[in-house]
Write an enzyme that holds these catalytic residues in place. Structure first.
Site, PDB file in Angstrom:
ATOM      1  N   PRO A  66      38.286  34.329  32.676  1.00  0.00           N
ATOM      2  CA  PRO A  66      37.940  33.100  33.402  1.00  0.00           C
ATOM      3  C   PRO A  66      36.525  33.239  33.963  1.00  0.00           C
ATOM      4  CG  PRO A  66      40.034  34.008  34.174  1.00  0.00           C
ATOM      5  CD  PRO A  66      39.409  35.028  33.287  1.00  0.00           C
ATOM      6  N   HIS A  67      35.730  32.185  33.852  1.00  0.00           N
ATOM      7  CA  HIS A  67      34.345  32.276  34.277  1.00  0.00           C
ATOM      8  C   HIS A  67      33.802  30.916  34.643  1.00  0.00           C
ATOM      9  CE1 HIS A  67      34.387  31.464  29.953  1.00  0.00           C
ATOM     10  NE2 HIS A  67      33.306  30.747  30.186  1.00  0.00           N
TER      11      HIS A  67
END
Length: 153
Positions: A66-67
């Protein structure tokens, strides 16, 4: 940038209990905000969740990255988390996720963001590394494996 440069002791979490993607992102956001001045958990959570809405960051083999880019983020930071039980993350291969590396970068760091993401994806494509992370018995042991990896490269 090597993963060891993005992490701190407090941003390595071992055997976290979570039942959903949303809950994992909440926990990650809280941990990142607690360790980073100028960023609020709600802001981080919103950024991560909005990115997930564009498409899952589950890259396969039980891994998700996740980013997001955030205006209040002054430099790239990451949080590494192993889960007690794998969760559905809508990953590309359909497998549940138990190993996550959350990445935050400054809003104007598009090139750095892409390079760091590519490096993380390459790192987590190594089956032996994924297994070593999963076999770690504590957050300290997990961090030690990351530091050993940094020394070897």
């Amino acid at each position: 940038m090597h993963i060891s440069e993005l992490l701190t002791d407090s941003r390595v979490l071992h055997q976290v209990e979570a039942v959903s993607k949303k809950r994992v992102l909440e926990l990650a956001s809280q941990s990142l905000a607690a360790d980073m001045d100028g960023l609020e958990a709600d802001e981080i959570f919103s950024g991560l969740l909005n990115r997930e809405r564009l498409g899952s960051t589950g890259i396969g083999d039980g891994v998700a990255i996740p980013h997001c880019r955030l205006a209040g983020c002054s430099h790239a930071i990451a949080l590494l988390m192993t889960l007690k039980s794998p969760i559905d993350f809508d990953a590309i291969d359909g497998r549940p996720v138990d190993l996550l590396c959350c990445l935050l970068v400054p809003e104007d760091a598009a090139t750095e963001h892409l390079q760091t993401l590519a490096g993380l994806a390459e790192l987590f494509s190594q089956a032996s590394l994924r297994e070593a992370f999963r076999q770690a018995e504590s957050s300290d042991a997990l961090l030690q494996r990351i530091r050993q990896l940094a020394q070897a490269s």
